[in-house]
Design a protein around this motif. Sequence first.
Motif, PDB file in Angstrom:
ATOM      1  N   ALA A  39     129.268  64.609  50.819  1.00 31.69           N
ATOM      2  CA  ALA A  39     129.163  64.115  52.109  1.00 31.69           C
ATOM      3  C   ALA A  39     130.303  63.465  52.798  1.00 31.69           C
ATOM      4  O   ALA A  39     130.293  63.726  54.063  1.00 31.69           O
ATOM      5  CB  ALA A  39     127.686  63.170  52.088  1.00 31.69           C
ATOM      6  N   GLU A  40     130.860  62.682  52.230  1.00 33.62           N
ATOM      7  CA  GLU A  40     131.862  61.841  52.788  1.00 33.62           C
ATOM      8  C   GLU A  40     133.042  62.591  53.173  1.00 33.62           C
ATOM      9  O   GLU A  40     133.615  62.492  54.283  1.00 33.62           O
ATOM     10  CB  GLU A  40     132.326  60.662  51.963  1.00 33.62           C
ATOM     11  CG  GLU A  40     133.527  59.948  52.730  1.00 33.62           C
ATOM     12  CD  GLU A  40     132.953  59.138  53.882  1.00 33.62           C
ATOM     13  OE1 GLU A  40     133.805  58.749  54.592  1.00 33.62           O
ATOM     14  OE2 GLU A  40     131.598  58.912  54.052  1.00 33.62           O
ATOM     15  N   ARG A  63     132.843  67.029  60.325  1.00 27.55           N
ATOM     16  CA  ARG A  63     131.388  67.887  60.243  1.00 27.55           C
ATOM     17  C   ARG A  63     130.269  66.744  60.390  1.00 27.55           C
ATOM     18  O   ARG A  63     130.340  65.649  60.250  1.00 27.55           O
ATOM     19  CB  ARG A  63     131.203  68.417  58.818  1.00 27.55           C
ATOM     20  CG  ARG A  63     132.307  69.324  58.435  1.00 27.55           C
ATOM     21  CD  ARG A  63     132.443  70.640  59.283  1.00 27.55           C
ATOM     22  NE  ARG A  63     133.248  71.549  58.481  1.00 27.55           N
ATOM     23  CZ  ARG A  63     134.338  71.702  58.832  1.00 27.55           C
ATOM     24  NH1 ARG A  63     134.960  71.494  59.810  1.00 27.55           N
ATOM     25  NH2 ARG A  63     135.186  72.809  58.170  1.00 27.55           N
ATOM     26  N   ASN A  64     129.224  67.696  61.044  1.00 24.65           N
ATOM     27  CA  ASN A  64     127.822  67.055  61.273  1.00 24.65           C
ATOM     28  C   ASN A  64     126.980  67.061  60.062  1.00 24.65           C
ATOM     29  O   ASN A  64     126.617  68.157  59.536  1.00 24.65           O
ATOM     30  CB  ASN A  64     127.217  67.522  62.576  1.00 24.65           C
ATOM     31  CG  ASN A  64     126.014  66.558  62.791  1.00 24.65           C
ATOM     32  OD1 ASN A  64     125.364  65.893  62.410  1.00 24.65           O
ATOM     33  ND2 ASN A  64     125.474  67.304  63.911  1.00 24.65           N
ATOM     34  N   ASN A  90     136.822  55.367  49.174  1.00 23.11           N
ATOM     35  CA  ASN A  90     136.842  53.793  49.510  1.00 23.11           C
ATOM     36  C   ASN A  90     135.511  53.472  49.774  1.00 23.11           C
ATOM     37  O   ASN A  90     134.965  53.676  50.479  1.00 23.11           O
ATOM     38  CB  ASN A  90     137.680  53.559  50.625  1.00 23.11           C
ATOM     39  CG  ASN A  90     137.900  52.305  51.166  1.00 23.11           C
ATOM     40  OD1 ASN A  90     136.967  51.312  50.592  1.00 23.11           O
ATOM     41  ND2 ASN A  90     138.993  51.703  51.405  1.00 23.11           N
ATOM     42  N   MET A  91     135.046  52.828  48.700  1.00 20.08           N
ATOM     43  CA  MET A  91     133.642  52.401  48.486  1.00 20.08           C
ATOM     44  C   MET A  91     133.378  51.403  49.570  1.00 20.08           C
ATOM     45  O   MET A  91     132.131  51.345  50.259  1.00 20.08           O
ATOM     46  CB  MET A  91     133.349  51.540  47.241  1.00 20.08           C
ATOM     47  CG  MET A  91     133.318  52.679  46.247  1.00 20.08           C
ATOM     48  SD  MET A  91     132.217  53.978  46.264  1.00 20.08           S
ATOM     49  CE  MET A  91     130.675  53.527  45.826  1.00 20.08           C
ATOM     50  N   ARG A  92     134.271  50.580  49.924  1.00 21.45           N
ATOM     51  CA  ARG A  92     134.006  49.464  51.094  1.00 21.45           C
ATOM     52  C   ARG A  92     133.721  50.227  52.344  1.00 21.45           C
ATOM     53  O   ARG A  92     132.913  49.979  53.273  1.00 21.45           O
ATOM     54  CB  ARG A  92     135.058  48.543  51.128  1.00 21.45           C
ATOM     55  CG  ARG A  92     135.099  47.551  52.338  1.00 21.45           C
ATOM     56  CD  ARG A  92     136.039  46.497  52.507  1.00 21.45           C
ATOM     57  NE  ARG A  92     136.330  45.874  51.280  1.00 21.45           N
ATOM     58  CZ  ARG A  92     137.526  45.358  50.696  1.00 21.45           C
ATOM     59  NH1 ARG A  92     138.561  45.340  51.552  1.00 21.45           N
ATOM     60  NH2 ARG A  92     137.551  44.727  49.553  1.00 21.45           N
ATOM     61  N   LEU A  93     134.590  51.243  52.666  1.00 18.49           N
ATOM     62  CA  LEU A  93     134.554  52.183  53.995  1.00 18.49           C
ATOM     63  C   LEU A  93     133.225  52.714  53.837  1.00 18.49           C
ATOM     64  O   LEU A  93     132.601  52.974  54.934  1.00 18.49           O
ATOM     65  CB  LEU A  93     135.582  52.995  53.989  1.00 18.49           C
ATOM     66  CG  LEU A  93     135.591  54.059  55.230  1.00 18.49           C
ATOM     67  CD1 LEU A  93     135.853  53.156  56.625  1.00 18.49           C
ATOM     68  CD2 LEU A  93     137.059  54.962  55.060  1.00 18.49           C
ATOM     69  N   LEU A  94     132.909  53.337  52.741  1.00 20.27           N
ATOM     70  CA  LEU A  94     131.588  54.007  52.562  1.00 20.27           C
ATOM     71  C   LEU A  94     130.010  52.904  53.189  1.00 20.27           C
ATOM     72  O   LEU A  94     129.336  53.456  53.894  1.00 20.27           O
ATOM     73  CB  LEU A  94     131.256  54.271  51.378  1.00 20.27           C
ATOM     74  CG  LEU A  94     132.149  55.797  50.644  1.00 20.27           C
ATOM     75  CD1 LEU A  94     131.842  56.016  49.396  1.00 20.27           C
ATOM     76  CD2 LEU A  94     131.775  56.857  51.706  1.00 20.27           C
ATOM     77  N   TYR A 123     129.082  63.377  42.690  1.00 24.52           N
ATOM     78  CA  TYR A 123     129.377  64.787  43.711  1.00 24.52           C
ATOM     79  C   TYR A 123     128.973  64.728  44.984  1.00 24.52           C
ATOM     80  O   TYR A 123     129.693  64.786  46.046  1.00 24.52           O
ATOM     81  CB  TYR A 123     129.173  65.916  42.815  1.00 24.52           C
ATOM     82  CG  TYR A 123     129.621  67.054  43.697  1.00 24.52           C
ATOM     83  CD1 TYR A 123     130.778  67.599  43.816  1.00 24.52           C
ATOM     84  CD2 TYR A 123     128.563  67.836  44.449  1.00 24.52           C
ATOM     85  CE1 TYR A 123     131.124  68.572  44.691  1.00 24.52           C
ATOM     86  CE2 TYR A 123     128.778  68.737  45.280  1.00 24.52           C
ATOM     87  CZ  TYR A 123     130.067  69.078  45.481  1.00 24.52           C
ATOM     88  OH  TYR A 123     130.335  70.237  46.194  1.00 24.52           O
ATOM     89  N   CYS A 124     127.805  64.452  44.991  1.00 22.02           N
ATOM     90  CA  CYS A 124     127.052  64.429  46.486  1.00 22.02           C
ATOM     91  C   CYS A 124     127.450  63.478  47.223  1.00 22.02           C
ATOM     92  O   CYS A 124     127.763  63.769  48.662  1.00 22.02           O
ATOM     93  CB  CYS A 124     125.193  64.288  46.241  1.00 22.02           C
ATOM     94  SG  CYS A 124     124.593  65.591  45.256  1.00 22.02           S
TER      95      CYS A 124
END
Length: 163
Positions: A24-25, A32-33, A150-154, A19-20
């Motif tokens: 955040a993503e 958002r900052n 998308n884990m790769r993007l993260l 969830y966190c």
Amino acid sequence: MKYFVLGAMPPPLGGVSIYCMRRAESLKNAGRNVTVYNSTKKMSLILLILHVLWFRITNKEFVVEVNISNPIALFFLTISGVARSSLFLDHNSSRRLKNGKIYSFCFKQFCHSAQSIAVVNPNLINNYDFLPKVKQSKIKVQSPSLPLLNMRLLRQRNVFQNI
């Protein structure tokens, strides 16, 4: 406005950490900052408190999303004044209120100070009968489910490189 997200980040994988990470993503994707404070790292709580104090001194707008239930951490968030700017997301931690006087005391003091409280299950609202009726009426139910990412993007964005 600045968003501080306090909670466990993967690894380990689990409901709150996922969830966190997704929260955040999703905030970042909305422009958002965001600064993430990984509660599994020792210095995160101290750094968060210092960051919040700096934002107060400089009169900047911010909100702290608290996704933890550690009584010591809740105690320090309360006495440092961070709780007054906090949204507490109860992922089922209020069920531990009966687990001892110290936990119960720290949890209740934090909730009294928190700006707002969200619960992931409507049945959890009953655990907040110690709060004044006015504050109880402001507790909202919020789904803990956020869209898959998308884990790769993260990894490219270094979301896992958090404080």
